[in-house]
Design a protein around this motif. Sequence first.
Motif, PDB file in Angstrom:
ATOM      1  N   GLU A  30       3.334   3.355  -8.756  1.00  0.00           N
ATOM      2  CA  GLU A  30       2.688   4.664  -8.629  1.00  0.00           C
ATOM      3  C   GLU A  30       1.375   4.535  -7.854  1.00  0.00           C
ATOM      4  O   GLU A  30       0.533   3.698  -8.161  1.00  0.00           O
ATOM      5  N   CYS A  31       1.237   5.379  -6.839  1.00  0.00           N
ATOM      6  CA  CYS A  31       0.005   5.390  -6.055  1.00  0.00           C
ATOM      7  C   CYS A  31      -1.099   6.039  -6.889  1.00  0.00           C
ATOM      8  O   CYS A  31      -0.936   7.155  -7.383  1.00  0.00           O
ATOM      9  N   LEU A  32      -2.215   5.336  -7.057  1.00  0.00           N
ATOM     10  CA  LEU A  32      -3.290   5.866  -7.903  1.00  0.00           C
ATOM     11  C   LEU A  32      -4.094   6.939  -7.177  1.00  0.00           C
ATOM     12  O   LEU A  32      -4.964   7.558  -7.770  1.00  0.00           O
ATOM     13  N   SER A  33      -3.805   7.170  -5.902  1.00  0.00           N
ATOM     14  CA  SER A  33      -4.516   8.235  -5.194  1.00  0.00           C
ATOM     15  C   SER A  33      -3.677   9.507  -5.123  1.00  0.00           C
ATOM     16  O   SER A  33      -4.018  10.524  -5.701  1.00  0.00           O
ATOM     17  N   CYS A  34      -2.517   9.432  -4.443  1.00  0.00           N
ATOM     18  CA  CYS A  34      -1.717  10.661  -4.280  1.00  0.00           C
ATOM     19  C   CYS A  34      -0.683  10.835  -5.387  1.00  0.00           C
ATOM     20  O   CYS A  34       0.028  11.834  -5.415  1.00  0.00           O
ATOM     21  N   ARG A  35      -0.581   9.836  -6.277  1.00  0.00           N
ATOM     22  CA  ARG A  35       0.311   9.906  -7.450  1.00  0.00           C
ATOM     23  C   ARG A  35       1.792   9.916  -7.109  1.00  0.00           C
ATOM     24  O   ARG A  35       2.630  10.273  -7.930  1.00  0.00           O
ATOM     25  N   LYS A  76       0.871  -1.176   0.000  1.00  0.00           N
ATOM     26  CA  LYS A  76       0.000   0.000   0.000  1.00  0.00           C
ATOM     27  C   LYS A  76       0.910   1.229   0.000  1.00  0.00           C
ATOM     28  O   LYS A  76       2.107   1.117   0.288  1.00  0.00           O
ATOM     29  N   CYS A  77       0.335   2.370  -0.310  1.00  0.00           N
ATOM     30  CA  CYS A  77       1.130   3.598  -0.310  1.00  0.00           C
ATOM     31  C   CYS A  77       1.451   3.977   1.142  1.00  0.00           C
ATOM     32  O   CYS A  77       0.541   4.136   1.951  1.00  0.00           O
ATOM     33  N   PRO A  78       2.730   4.105   1.485  1.00  0.00           N
ATOM     34  CA  PRO A  78       3.052   4.423   2.882  1.00  0.00           C
ATOM     35  C   PRO A  78       2.667   5.852   3.272  1.00  0.00           C
ATOM     36  O   PRO A  78       2.567   6.152   4.454  1.00  0.00           O
ATOM     37  N   ASP A  79       2.445   6.709   2.284  1.00  0.00           N
ATOM     38  CA  ASP A  79       2.099   8.094   2.606  1.00  0.00           C
ATOM     39  C   ASP A  79       0.601   8.285   2.822  1.00  0.00           C
ATOM     40  O   ASP A  79       0.189   8.891   3.805  1.00  0.00           O
ATOM     41  N   CYS A  80      -0.208   7.768   1.878  1.00  0.00           N
ATOM     42  CA  CYS A  80      -1.651   8.035   2.001  1.00  0.00           C
ATOM     43  C   CYS A  80      -2.434   6.778   2.366  1.00  0.00           C
ATOM     44  O   CYS A  80      -3.629   6.854   2.642  1.00  0.00           O
ATOM     45  N   GLY A  81      -1.779   5.609   2.349  1.00  0.00           N
ATOM     46  CA  GLY A  81      -2.457   4.376   2.752  1.00  0.00           C
ATOM     47  C   GLY A  81      -3.314   3.747   1.663  1.00  0.00           C
ATOM     48  O   GLY A  81      -3.945   2.718   1.888  1.00  0.00           O
TER      49      GLY A  81
HETATM   50 ZN   LIG Z   1      -0.534   7.534  -1.977  1.00  0.00          ZN
END
Ligand SMILES: [Zn+2]
Length: 305
Positions: free
Chosen positions: A283-288, A266-271
């Motif tokens: 690439e995180c599909l939420s925070c990019r 999972k994205c460690p920044d936005c989860g």
């Molecule tokens: Zn993210």
Amino acid sequence: MTTPPICDYEGSDYQTSFWDKGGRAYEDRTEAIALKRLLPKKGRLLLELGAGAGRNTPRYEGFDRVVLLDYSRTQLEHAQQRLGKSEKYFYVAADVYRLPFVDGLFDTATMIRVLHHIADVPRALLQVKNVMRPGGTFILEFANKLNLKAIFRYWLGKQTWSPFTLDPVEFAKLNFDFHPNAIRYWLDQRDFTIQKTLALSHFRIGWLKRIVPTGILVFLDSILQWTGALWQLTPSVFIKSLRGRPRNIHGEETAPRITSLAAFFKCPDCGFLHLDDRKTYLECLSCRKKWEVRDGIYDFREPMK
Ligand SMILES: [Zn+2]
């Protein structure tokens, strides 16, 4: 979000200077025995927190896959050289306060000789709890402030801090020793149920290690390790705990089978749970944010520029 300071072994020759040439054969062999006693014989997916150069990793051979996590990329490169690139090992550079894994992923986790560099233990343990499945096994080693040497030094007035108080002692920058009761309290707070405690390194005394053959000290330590169930007065303690409370754990669940990376990270920044695999990065599909993948190492410390 700010995270506590991190002890970084980047570029360090820790493996060579401390383990290979540092006269630590005794400590290494007593740890091997403790791991054998505490570790499940087999499992699907093990998380090795603070894997360093992979000194303990071959001891996890009963597991289908092992994720080696370390904050230092160079330590992971050493581990890669030692263990080789194979399907069995995943290398992840990440921060223990921001683990990049989906919840409930691992059936076993180990953290050995790592906690003494952690400034905020409850916060790190919460992360470990989240990525483990209920009923999973967690093996934690900590440096014990309530050891005989510290007690005698305190009584003789050669040491200012008390080994009897619950607070951690930071004897050097980002080097902490802990009271066993504090560790037990924090584990309990995070819903870990303690199953076994072993006391290690009874003979971590320079002159003794020089005059008595290592094999004899290892043998004696292996017998005395069991006294950990009664008292812990050695510099190193191993605790085996279960994630969750036994009454709430139903049956022999196993961790989900991992079919793709998307089901893993999972994205460690936005989860966010969806990371797109672009080969050289995720690439995180939420925070990019983009997380680098280079030479078989997934790097979640800082997003790519
Ligand atoms: Zn993210």
